[in-house]
Design an enzyme around this catalytic site. Structure first.
Site, mmCIF file in Angstrom:
data_model
loop_
_atom_site.group_PDB
_atom_site.id
_atom_site.type_symbol
_atom_site.label_atom_id
_atom_site.label_comp_id
_atom_site.label_asym_id
_atom_site.label_seq_id
_atom_site.Cartn_x
_atom_site.Cartn_y
_atom_site.Cartn_z
ATOM 1 N N GLN A 23 10.856 -16.618 31.870
ATOM 2 C CA GLN A 23 10.051 -14.965 32.452
ATOM 3 C C GLN A 23 8.591 -15.048 33.417
ATOM 4 O OE1 GLN A 23 12.994 -13.337 32.497
ATOM 5 N NE2 GLN A 23 13.918 -13.974 30.552
ATOM 6 N N TYR B 167 16.510 -16.675 23.879
ATOM 7 C CA TYR B 167 17.737 -16.038 25.490
ATOM 8 C C TYR B 167 17.286 -15.624 26.254
ATOM 9 C CZ TYR B 167 19.826 -12.389 21.899
ATOM 10 O OH TYR B 167 19.843 -10.981 21.662
ATOM 11 N N GLU B 168 18.863 -16.189 27.124
ATOM 12 C CA GLU B 168 18.797 -15.570 28.191
ATOM 13 C C GLU B 168 17.261 -15.442 29.542
ATOM 14 O OE1 GLU B 168 21.398 -11.555 29.169
ATOM 15 O OE2 GLU B 168 21.947 -12.347 27.142
ATOM 16 N N GLY B 169 17.234 -16.564 29.071
ATOM 17 C CA GLY B 169 15.322 -16.433 29.790
ATOM 18 C C GLY B 169 14.531 -16.648 28.825
ATOM 19 N N LEU C 203 26.949 -9.455 30.550
ATOM 20 C CA LEU C 203 27.006 -11.203 31.127
ATOM 21 C C LEU C 203 28.497 -11.123 30.862
ATOM 22 C CD1 LEU C 203 24.681 -12.480 28.368
ATOM 23 C CD2 LEU C 203 24.468 -12.640 31.122
#
Lengths: 256, 328, 381
Positions: free
Chosen positions: C369, C362-364, C93
């Site tokens: 997803q 987190y991160e989607g 990131l």
């Protein structure tokens, strides 16, 4: 300065030893690592190279798989590697033959310093003294410090109850104790470079040796230690339990 | 024609080290069984008196190499003299204690004699075909290998201290042979510049009868004093686990385990040691194991003869108090 | 098709495992307890070449592939999931967008120290009103002539406070939706850039998570990443890759919990036998092992596709979804196998279960997803 490091591939210290159906040690599910003391030898060689320049060559006797361990040595920073691999040698346990092969391979490399671990943790091999003897050069074992001054080296070696400071002319063999240094990790870059470095494989015949050097001692059987059983847990408050333990050690085990 | 059983005598401050007495005692039994003589080999300076002592523990014959060059141990000079004696006298079997000196000397002497050597043996059985069958630990005691030397003589072995009992000394005479000391100059290339004694006042780990050992549960180097107090009351050595050594709390020379020392004392007291496989390998052959650990599921309890589940910082001092009471 | 790791990959695994066990494990419990971030460990990883493992040597990296990267994050997380996410957030990131969208000058100035391990990176996208939906970004920027001026705040920013370099997303005109978003490189210490609350978390407690605050924060013109209006594309592209890191983290957590459970099941005696000899335990362990192996194949497959320059968005979403749900399931079952001890902080599975939960978020989130996978498969069909 040319430095040769003798390394051995061994079972991981956490490996559980299993005797297979053929009565031999089963190596099928075992993680293999570089003998831990050989890592100290590698580190010392790299430190010497950083100080004096020259080349570090890792040499091993082993099965074809021992290439992995030499790749690790290359990833740590060795310049090139030599593996002696021959079906006539039982490389893990035949120290006499391994020493003959290593000495031959090493003598062709004309090293100033030969380093290895003080012992191999698998078969308890002590290869350093044997190689030194064959090469007719001095050996200082279990070293905790090494300083090179010109054509001589001064090494501190661990002995029972203390240590000795010993000066030897080079070339000489030194075997590393764990407290010699703190071995570096290979780096990602080192791993990437390792595959491009030279790794030569030799047979006994390539070294001008034959199978007569092998099998001076032979293993005729393996066994596992008699399993210990957990004994009794002594209950009670600390003081009470300690008193009972002391009583048992005196009355039952007859020790104190 | 090869003959006889030899024991290399290691000495410390003018007397024979315990491990050499163990080998003499066992060598005597073996010699009787084989109908052969037992010889002791003493190297050093001013060591003549040791011949009589060796005789008391069973030696028929004592080779004494007494020379200033042998005053302190050096690989080269000792190898030179010992290997020559072997070549000239052709013994059948040579036993050396698996001590710092033995481990250094034996591989070099064996190589010079053109034979292999079995390191750290824990059993010696007479064997008609191969003279003896030796048992040695491999993988630091996680397994054992039986080895024989099928043709070459002498059979050579280093023997782990505490493997054999020391027999009662008896009054007996031994033939003393003064060995010629002529050291090959090539063997005199090393110079001993300094000898640093780091005596702790406690026995050597590998020879100690009792070991008190501490692991990660000790929580820090400053806490080892409670183990030292117990050890001093018991006349014990103080060991450490790899976790403790890796944390920098104890020196590596005190480490018990596969990458440290292999020990087999009469009593091993493991304090705050979980019992990792590599640690068990180094102390599993102890006669009696005591574990003190706050975790009832710790592996160490599976091998311990006596266990206390509790806080070692309370249990160990209490045990020291008990020990003092027993001594009083 | 080759289902075996290369010798290099095996060496990377050994290296990362040794590092995790020897360097991260000591002090791990204390760091978790005190919620302490270790900059020292991050620097040590840098020396080994972990921090820029996939970037070219010219920019301070080591030029290895994404499988190596996944293995390193997996092995770190097997022992210390906080260290796993620190590296993942730093590399995937904080550093990747500069590598992918930065100019040569930006790469030399910012990526090189990030990849060499002397600088720590972070990524600021999430806001109170913009979680899974990046188009809701309310951090605003204006063109200040010789600079950009940022105002707004970000939340849940991993590595923040300790990080040196931040990739920040801001909106120029909310009516433009995601087409109004641009990305900027912001250095720690820039006037007007400060940190808000430290987030107190359930798990991964030794990873740092802070709020970022921008108050008339002036950023040099040359710190615009990509072109104006490309921010959303940069964010989405970055998150595709980030999923591989988090999937590898989840995989590592699951592996660590599984190993602890097997070891404990073999040691723990109940009713006169080890609980591992009970069929019920064996079934659980078998399911754990099977799911972990499936997760591993998905993670490595998406890493392979990324390295090969092939589309990997769908695969990385599948890997992240499956690995994170596997981590949650495996750690929960591991705690169950440990029984009362599993619930106690004396044993590591309690921490692993807390650490696992975030990988589903987190991160989607898992839901996002599924959206990514769903829209992709419908397009393909």
């Amino acid at each position: 300065m040319n430095i040769v490091v003798l390394v051995k591939q061994v079972f991981d210290t956490e490996a559980k030893i299993v005797i297979g159906a053929d009565g031999k040690i089963d190596d099928s599910n075992v993680t293999l690592i570089m003998n831990p003391y050989d890592e100290n030898a590698m580190e010392e060689a790299l430190l010497l190279k950083e100080k004096f320049g020259g080349e570090v060559i890792a040499v091993s006797v082993g099965a074809a798989k021992a290439q992995e361990t030499l790749r690790t040595a290359l990833a740590m920073g060795a310049d090139r590697a030599v593996l002696v691999s021959d079906s006539a040698i039982q490389p893990a346990s035949d120290d006499f033959a391994a020493a003959q092969a290593l000495a031959k391979a090493v003598s062709e490399l004309k090293p100033d310093i030969i380093l290895t671990g003080r012992v191999a943790i698998d078969y308890g091999s002590k290869i350093a003294g044997r190689v030194a003897e064959i090469l007719g050069i001095p050996h200082v074992n279990t070293i905790t410090k090494l300083e090179v001054e010109g054509d001589n080296a001064v090494a501190t070696r661990e002995i029972d109850g203390g240590s000795e400071v010993i000066e030897v002319p080079l070339p000489a063999v030194f075997s590393a104790q764990k407290s010699l240094n703190n071995p570096r990790y290979p780096t990602v870059a080192g791993i990437m470079k390792a595959k491009k470095k030279e790794l030569k494989t030799l047979t006994l015949a390539d070294l001008g040796l034959d199978a007569t050097v092998t099998g001076k001692m032979q293993i005729v059987g393996y066994s596992l230690p008699a399993g210990r059983k957990g004994g009794r847990v002594i209950p009670g408050e600390p003081a009470q339990a300690a008193a009972e333990l002391a009583r048992l050690l005196r009355a039952e085990a007859k020790i104190i | 024609m090869a003959k006889g059983i030899w024991v290399f005598i290691e000495q410390s401050k003018g007397s024979i080290r315990k491990v050499s007495l163990e080998l003499l005692s066992q060598g005597r039994k073996l010699a009787d069984e084989k109908g052969e003589e037992l010889a002791a080999v003493v190297l050093g300076q001013g060591v003549g008196a040791l011949a009589g002592e060796a005789a008391k523990y069973g030696a028929d014959k004592v080779f004494v190499a007494d020379d200033a060059k042998l005053a302190s141990y050096s690989t080269g000079a000792y190898t030179s003299v010992f290997a020559k004696l072997i070549r000239e006298n052709e013994p059948n079997f040579v036993m050396i204690g698996n001590t710092a000196i033995g481990k250094d000397l034996a591989p070099r002497v064996a190589t010079r004699a053109g034979v292999d050597v079995a390191i750290d043996c824990v059993a010696v059985e007479p064997d008609d075909a191969n003279y003896v069958t030796l048992t040695r630990p491999i993988y630091a005691g996680k397994a054992f290998a039986k080895v024989v030397s099928s043709g070459a003589r002498p059979v050579m072995a280093t023997i782990r201290p505490n493997t054999f009992p020391v027999s009662e000394p008896v009054s007996r005479d031994a033939e003393v042979i003064n060995a010629k000391v002529d050291v090959d100059p090539a063997d005199l290339r090393t110079i001993l510049k300094d000898l640093i004694s780091q005596a702790t006042g406690r026995p050597e780990l590998t020879e100690a009868n009792i070991i008190v050992s501490g692991g990660r549960g000790m929580k820090g180097p400053e806490n080892y004093v409670i183990l030292e107090e117990l050890a001093d009351c018991l006349g014990a050595a103080v060991g450490a686990s790899r976790a403790a050594v890796d944390s920098g709390w104890r020196e590596h020379k005190f480490q018990v385990g596969q990458t440290g020392k292999t020990v087999s004392p009469t009593l091993y007291i493991a304090c705050g040691i979980s019992g990792a496989i590599q640690h068990l390998a180094g102390m599993g052959s102890s006669k009696v194991i005591v574990a003190i650990n706050k975790d009832p599921e710790a592996n160490i309890f599976q091998v311990a003869d006596y266990g206390i589940v509790g806080d070692l910082f309370q249990v160990v001092p209490a045990l020291t108090e008990e020990c003092k009471k027993l001594k009083a | 098709m080759i289902f075996e790791l290369s010798e290099d990959h095996q060496m990377m695994r050994k290296l990362a495992r040794d590092f995790a066990e020897k360097e991260c494990l000591p002090g791990l419990e204390e760091r978790d307890e005190k919620e302490e971030f270790s900059r020292e460990l991050f620097a040590k990883m840098g020396e080994l070449g972990f921090n820029g493992v996939v970037f070219p040597e010219d920019y301070g990296g080591t030029g290895a592939d994404y499988i190596s990267y996944a293995i390193i994050v997996e092995e770190l997380s097997r022992v210390d999931a906080s260290m796993g996410v620190t590296l993942s957030a730093h590399l995937s990131l904080g550093s990747y967008p500069i590598y992918k969208f930065g100019t040569h000058e930006q790469k030399m100035k910012y990526l090189k120290p990030l990849a060499e391990g002397t600088a720590l990176g972070a990524f600021g996208l999430t806001e109170p009103m913009a979680g899974s939906d990046a188009s809701g970004t309310r951090t605003m920027y204006v063109d200040g002539g010789d600079c950009w001026i940022l105002n707004g705040s970000k939340i849940f920013i991993t590595n923040a406070y300790y990080a040196d370099t931040y990739v920040i997303f801001a909106q120029s005109d909310r009516s433009k939706g995601h087409r109004g978003i641009s990305a900027f490189i912001v250095e720690k210490g820039t006037p007007g850039f400060s940190f808000g609350q430290k987030l107190k978390k359930m798990g991964i407690r030794s990873s740092a998570t802070y709020e970022l605050v921008f108050e008339d924060c002036r950023i040099p013109k040359e710190n615009l990443l990509g072109k104006e209006g490309e921010g959303f594309k940069i964010a989405m592209n970055t998150l595709d890759g980030g999923r591989i890191g988090i999937a590898a983290q989840a995989l590592g957590i699951a592996q660590g919990a599984y190993e602890a459970a097997v070891k404990y099941a073999k040691e723990r005696q109940q009713f006169g036998q080890s609980i591992a000899s009970l069929q019920n335990t064996q079934f659980t362990l078998a399911d754990m092992a099977t799911q972990i192996e499936a997760a591993r194949l998905l993670v490595y497959q998406s890493a392979y596709l990324d390295s090969a320059g092939k589309p990997y968005g769908k695969q990385s979403a599948m890997a992240k979804l499956f690995a994170s749900e596997t981590a949650m399931w495996v750690t929960t079952k591991a705690v169950q196998i440990f029984g009362g001890y599993g619930y106690s902080r004396e044993y590591p599975v309690e921490r692993m279960m807390r650490d696992a939960k975030i990988t589903e978020i987190y991160e989607g989130t898992s839901e996002v997803q599924r959206l990514v996978i769903g829209s992709q498969i419908l397009k393909e069909f």
